[in-house]
Design a protein around this motif. Structure first.
Motif, mmCIF file in Angstrom:
data_model
loop_
_atom_site.group_PDB
_atom_site.id
_atom_site.type_symbol
_atom_site.label_atom_id
_atom_site.label_comp_id
_atom_site.label_asym_id
_atom_site.label_seq_id
_atom_site.Cartn_x
_atom_site.Cartn_y
_atom_site.Cartn_z
ATOM 1 N N ASN A 129 0.827 -1.208 0.000
ATOM 2 C CA ASN A 129 0.000 0.000 0.000
ATOM 3 C C ASN A 129 0.864 1.262 0.000
ATOM 4 N N LYS A 130 1.940 1.248 0.799
ATOM 5 C CA LYS A 130 2.844 2.388 0.830
ATOM 6 C C LYS A 130 3.542 2.547 -0.513
ATOM 7 N N ALA A 131 3.917 1.433 -1.119
ATOM 8 C CA ALA A 131 4.564 1.479 -2.426
ATOM 9 C C ALA A 131 3.651 2.130 -3.464
ATOM 10 N N ALA A 132 2.374 1.768 -3.453
ATOM 11 C CA ALA A 132 1.422 2.337 -4.408
ATOM 12 C C ALA A 132 1.290 3.846 -4.238
ATOM 13 N N LEU A 133 1.327 4.313 -3.002
ATOM 14 C CA LEU A 133 1.228 5.753 -2.739
ATOM 15 C C LEU A 133 2.458 6.485 -3.263
ATOM 16 N N LEU A 137 12.061 0.662 -2.163
ATOM 17 C CA LEU A 137 12.362 0.098 -0.844
ATOM 18 C C LEU A 137 11.142 -0.576 -0.226
ATOM 19 N N CYS A 138 9.961 -0.001 -0.481
ATOM 20 C CA CYS A 138 8.725 -0.641 0.024
ATOM 21 C C CYS A 138 8.488 -1.986 -0.658
ATOM 22 N N LEU A 139 8.743 -2.045 -1.951
ATOM 23 C CA LEU A 139 8.591 -3.315 -2.675
ATOM 24 C C LEU A 139 9.577 -4.353 -2.157
ATOM 25 N N VAL A 140 10.784 -3.912 -1.835
ATOM 26 C CA VAL A 140 11.768 -4.829 -1.245
ATOM 27 C C VAL A 140 11.264 -5.338 0.106
ATOM 28 N N LYS A 141 10.721 -4.428 0.917
ATOM 29 C CA LYS A 141 10.165 -4.809 2.220
ATOM 30 C C LYS A 141 9.040 -5.840 2.072
ATOM 31 N N ALA A 142 8.270 -5.701 0.986
ATOM 32 C CA ALA A 142 7.136 -6.603 0.748
ATOM 33 C C ALA A 142 7.550 -7.885 0.033
ATOM 34 N N ASP A 143 8.853 -8.019 -0.246
ATOM 35 C CA ASP A 143 9.372 -9.167 -1.008
ATOM 36 C C ASP A 143 8.736 -9.251 -2.391
ATOM 37 N N ALA A 144 8.398 -8.090 -2.953
ATOM 38 C CA ALA A 144 7.761 -8.045 -4.276
ATOM 39 C C ALA A 144 8.783 -7.860 -5.393
ATOM 40 N N VAL A 145 10.005 -7.440 -5.061
ATOM 41 C CA VAL A 145 11.086 -7.325 -6.046
ATOM 42 C C VAL A 145 12.342 -7.937 -5.453
ATOM 43 N N GLN A 146 13.203 -8.400 -6.318
ATOM 44 C CA GLN A 146 14.485 -8.949 -5.911
ATOM 45 C C GLN A 146 15.562 -7.928 -6.251
#
Length: 213
Positions: A9-13, A152-161
């Protein structure tokens, strides 16, 4: 809310706001004309805990673009972007964290050649992010900072490597936000709210002012 969902959600914002303060694209204008941008702002803002009445007020202001000729809107928004963030000899509002930091501390405000912009570049490069090939845009532009927080948010969410050479640490999101984004983004957004003649930039700035780490 599960941690993964919160970080997505934070990443989307951050993604939405980065697009708002980058040079205005045809895709952004199309989303404004159809109301898709306003809908996304309300939905994403709500997911990040922002008040419904506040978000609906921003969406109402954005109705100024609904149904208008997209070429006309693109011209108006790019003209305003130039007036605010590029200017003639200098911008009305600097979009660069390093320049803002230098001015705030009464130091020479040289683009890219200042302590803050170099610290930001070192931080991003350690995390595997550099300037896209063929571009020379300083990495301390507000849109780049927001894109980096998105990453960084995507990394936190394990959504990107992250790339293999990256050295990303668990507290990097919090450190980068506190050390390089918080004060600058508040000053930047406050100035945009005061100076912008276009609801698009003012609404995005109002949302940026309400972001919490």
């Amino acid at each position: 809310m599960p941690d993964t969902e919160r970080w997505m959600n934070k990443a989307a914002l951050y993604e939405l706001l980065a697009a708002s303060f980058a040079f205005v694209s045809e895709e952004t204008v199309a989303a404004l004309a159809t109301g898709e941008y306003a809908d996304a702002l309300v939905e994403i803002g709500s997911l990040n805990g922002m008040e419904k009445s506040f978000l609906e007020a921003q969406a109402s202001d954005l109705k100024a673009y609904s149904g208008r000729d997209e070429e006309e809107v693109l011209h108006c928004l790019r003209k305003e972007h130039t007036r605010l963030f590029i200017g003639g000899s200098e911008p009305l509002i600097t979009p660069y964290a390093g320049v803002w930091d230098a001015l705030a501390n009464d130091k020479p405000a040289l683009l890219m050649i200042n302590a803050e912009s170099m610290a930001i570049e070192r931080f991003m490069r350690r995390c595997g992010i550099g300037q896209p090939e063929g571009t020379n845009e300083p990495l301390d532009h507000i849109a780049s900072l927001l894109e980096f927080l998105y990453y960084l948010c995507l990394v936190k969410a394990d959504a990107v490597q992250p790339p293999s050479h990256a050295d990303i640490r668990g507290e990097d999101y919090e450190l980068f936000f506190d050390d390089h984004v918080a004060a600058f983004s508040q000053a930047f957004a406050t100035s945009v709210v005061q100076e912008s003649r276009e609801p698009f930039f003012a609404s995005a700035a109002h949302v940026l002012l309400r972001i919490k780490r």
